[in-house]
Write an enzyme that holds these catalytic residues in place. Structure first.
Site, mmCIF file in Angstrom:
data_model
loop_
_atom_site.group_PDB
_atom_site.id
_atom_site.type_symbol
_atom_site.label_atom_id
_atom_site.label_comp_id
_atom_site.label_asym_id
_atom_site.label_seq_id
_atom_site.Cartn_x
_atom_site.Cartn_y
_atom_site.Cartn_z
ATOM 1 C CG ASP A 88 -27.601 -43.346 -0.890
ATOM 2 O OD1 ASP A 88 -26.536 -43.306 -0.238
ATOM 3 O OD2 ASP A 88 -28.725 -43.455 -0.371
ATOM 4 C CB VAL A 89 -21.714 -44.163 -0.956
ATOM 5 C CG1 VAL A 89 -21.051 -43.273 -1.974
ATOM 6 C CG2 VAL A 89 -21.946 -43.425 0.352
ATOM 7 C CE LYS A 176 0.374 -27.032 5.355
ATOM 8 N NZ LYS A 176 -0.290 -25.762 5.445
ATOM 9 C CG HIS A 234 -1.519 -31.370 10.638
ATOM 10 N ND1 HIS A 234 -1.736 -32.200 9.569
ATOM 11 C CD2 HIS A 234 -2.656 -30.652 10.764
ATOM 12 C CE1 HIS A 234 -2.947 -31.982 9.069
ATOM 13 N NE2 HIS A 234 -3.530 -31.050 9.785
HETATM 14 C C1 BG6 Z 1 -6.619 -29.247 9.425
HETATM 15 C C2 BG6 Z 1 -7.342 -29.086 10.731
HETATM 16 O O1 BG6 Z 1 -6.123 -30.536 9.281
HETATM 17 O O2 BG6 Z 1 -5.548 -28.316 9.370
HETATM 18 C C3 BG6 Z 1 -7.826 -27.660 10.916
HETATM 19 O O3 BG6 Z 1 -8.459 -29.972 10.762
HETATM 20 C C4 BG6 Z 1 -6.682 -26.683 10.757
HETATM 21 O O4 BG6 Z 1 -8.426 -27.476 12.197
HETATM 22 C C5 BG6 Z 1 -5.939 -26.952 9.457
HETATM 23 O O5 BG6 Z 1 -7.216 -25.369 10.761
HETATM 24 C C6 BG6 Z 1 -4.678 -26.122 9.363
HETATM 25 O O6 BG6 Z 1 -4.130 -26.285 8.093
HETATM 26 P P1 BG6 Z 1 -3.191 -25.187 7.437
HETATM 27 O O7 BG6 Z 1 -2.736 -25.791 6.158
HETATM 28 O O8 BG6 Z 1 -4.030 -23.966 7.262
HETATM 29 O O9 BG6 Z 1 -2.093 -24.947 8.421
#
Ligand code: BG6
Length: 482
Positions: A88-89, A176, A234
């Site tokens: 348990d952390v 990616k 992203h």
């Molecule tokens: C995640 C988000 O970081 O990226 C998600 O929390 C999203 O909501 C996902 O669906 C999308 O990732 P990918 O690789 O499917 O474009």
């Protein structure tokens, strides 16, 4: 691969991320004979599991989430690596149990696949038993906090136990292949390199569209929303990669420095511009691929109205010499008609006057499909063959399709790539503390203004391209989403 002295420790063994991404990625590395013979994968958790329970759990995850069938020989090797550590952390004095399973001289890659409120406890536990020394690395999932303040707190807490060079902050988009390729595409092709600036580029569009909704992640998503979930990380990462200057060296320090310079120069949107430059929406009832879908609100809360956005579009500007005057229109949303991440670079129409009459006012476009149908298109004008003196031109396309040029199986999964980078100690595909800082600063400003002006969330039908106002953002500048 020249690193052969490492073990993995996964905190959050039973979680969705471990099942969906981590075990499959580690298995795939093993299947490609990349993992070292002696590497162990230690799953940490509170479950009272014997080794066999752990093996069954991992196998079930692989069956569910691997596209290919499990290879019997690989599984034989893989299962020998798996060790479960009941811990348990929150009970830091019990980290001795983990210590017992690790060898001192090995590199330890500690993956925190667990909410960020547990990070400090884990760090403390590791520290207590000297498991945070030079050979130890920690891997953290996004989001790091939910604002500049909370992210600073988290970074400060972990910074007490680990140096920046030991911290690997994941943004899986950076793993990616098509995104890694962006730097090479830009900097190794002089045609792009020489025209990649405000002299040649009119504007840029970035679309990250998803077909899925929130997939049961109600609690997390309703608190977070699409802006913090997708733009802060992203989309700003993609933006900084396509706008950064060439690094002095291809290494983590120089690449990340150039990205940071861009994030620092993002133009802060002002209160009076908020409606012109941003649009937020939430999916309502609709249909995708002939399947009827319910609204976000009925999915999440039943009766109450949630104010969380599932779609956002923003017009971004960068305050530097290279990009002055070039707008970057970005949009991302859930329950859109199809899954599609793409970048469109629209070049200026600089046809010499004498050719003006032929140009049909076309702008050259470079369209980079990141996922799916990975491909690169270039749109240009071409003469239609004919004997007539009068020339007619046609808008044409040059195609480059990944599927025609590379074997699908050779395109690595992003988690495979990122885990391998961790093994090699290469941080260039991971997010630096300052990138987190400047992205949150910029996002916080927008979110605060939305609150101040009580910005309305517009509903859009599932299966459409978002609310009407997202079109207005770009159309008022005389442009269109492509
Ligand atoms: C995640 C988000 O970081 O990226 C998600 O929390 C999203 O909501 C996902 O669906 C999308 O990732 P990918 O690789 O499917 O474009």
């Amino acid at each position: 691969m020249n690193c052969n002295n490492y073990d993995f420790v996964i905190f959050g063994t039973k979680g969705d991320l471990s099942q969906r991404k981590l075990f499959p990625a580690l298995y795939k590395l093993d299947n490609k004979k990349i993992l070292d013979k002696k590497t162990k994968i230690i799953g940490v958790g509170r479950a009272k599991w014997k080794k066999n329970n752990f093996l069954k759990f991992v196998k079930k995850s692989l069956k569910k989430f691997l596209i290919e069938k499990i290879n019997k020989n690989t599984w034989k090797i893989f299962k020998k690596r798996l060790i479960f550590c009941n811990l348990d952390v929150y009970n830091t004095k019990n980290f001795y149990k983990l210590k017992k399973k690790l060898k001192n001289n090995k590199i330890i890659i500690n993956y925190f696949a667990i909410p960020s409120n547990s990070y400090e406890k884990i760090c403390k536990g590791l520290y207590k038993f000297n498991l945070n020394l030079e050979n130890s690395r920690i891997v953290l999932e996004k989001p790091i906090g939910d604002s500049l303040i909370t992210s600073k707190k988290i970074n400060k807490k972990i910074g007490k136990y680990f140096k920046e060079s030991q911290i690997f902050r994941i943004d899986h988009y950076l793993g990616k292949d098509t995104i890694i390729n962006l730097l090479y595409l830009r900097f190794t092709n002089s045609i792009f390199y020489n025209n990649w600036n405000n002299k040649s580029i009119d504007h840029v569009q970035i679309t990250v569209a998803e077909k899925i909704g929130i997939e049961g992640r109600n609690k997390y998503f309703n608190k977070t929303g699409q802006t913090k979930d997708m733009v802060q990380n992203h989309i700003l990462q993609i933006l900084s990669i396509i706008t950064m200057k060439e690094p002095k060296k291809i290494d983590s320090k120089n690449i990340r420095n150039e990205k940071i310079k861009i994030l620092k120069k993002l133009n802060f949107i002002k209160k009076h511009e908020i409606h012109k430059k941003t649009s937020i929406g939430q999916y309502s009832y609709g249909e995708i691929d002939n399947i009827k879908l319910t609204s976000y609100n009925s999915e999440i809360l039943g009766k109450k109205n949630s104010n969380t956005e599932t779609f956002v579009a923003i017009k971004i500007e960068i305050k530097n010499k290279m990009w002055k005057g070039v707008p970057f229109y970005v949009r991302t949303g859930k329950r859109l008609p199809k899954k599609c991440s793409k970048i469109v670079i629209v070049f200026k129409n600089t046809t010499p006057k004498v050719f003006n009459k032929f140009s049909n006012s076309i702008n050259n476009k470079l369209i980079i499909y990141l996922e799916p149908n990975e491909s690169i298109y270039f749109k240009f004008l071409n003469k239609i063959p004919s004997l007539k003196k009068k020339c007619k031109l046609k808008s044409s396309k040059m195609y480059f399709k990944y599927s025609k040029n590379f074997e699908k199986k050779n395109i690595p999964d992003s988690y495979e790539k990122l885990l391998l980078s961790c093994i090699l100690g290469d941080q260039s595909l991971f997010v630096h503390i300052d990138e987190v800082k400047y992205s949150w600063k910029w996002i916080d400003n927008i979110i605060n203004i939305w609150k101040k002006v009580s910005k309305k969330i517009e509903l859009y039908s599932s299966g459409t391209w978002g609310p009407n106002s997202s079109k207005k953002i770009i159309e008022k500048d005389g442009r269109k989403w492509i």
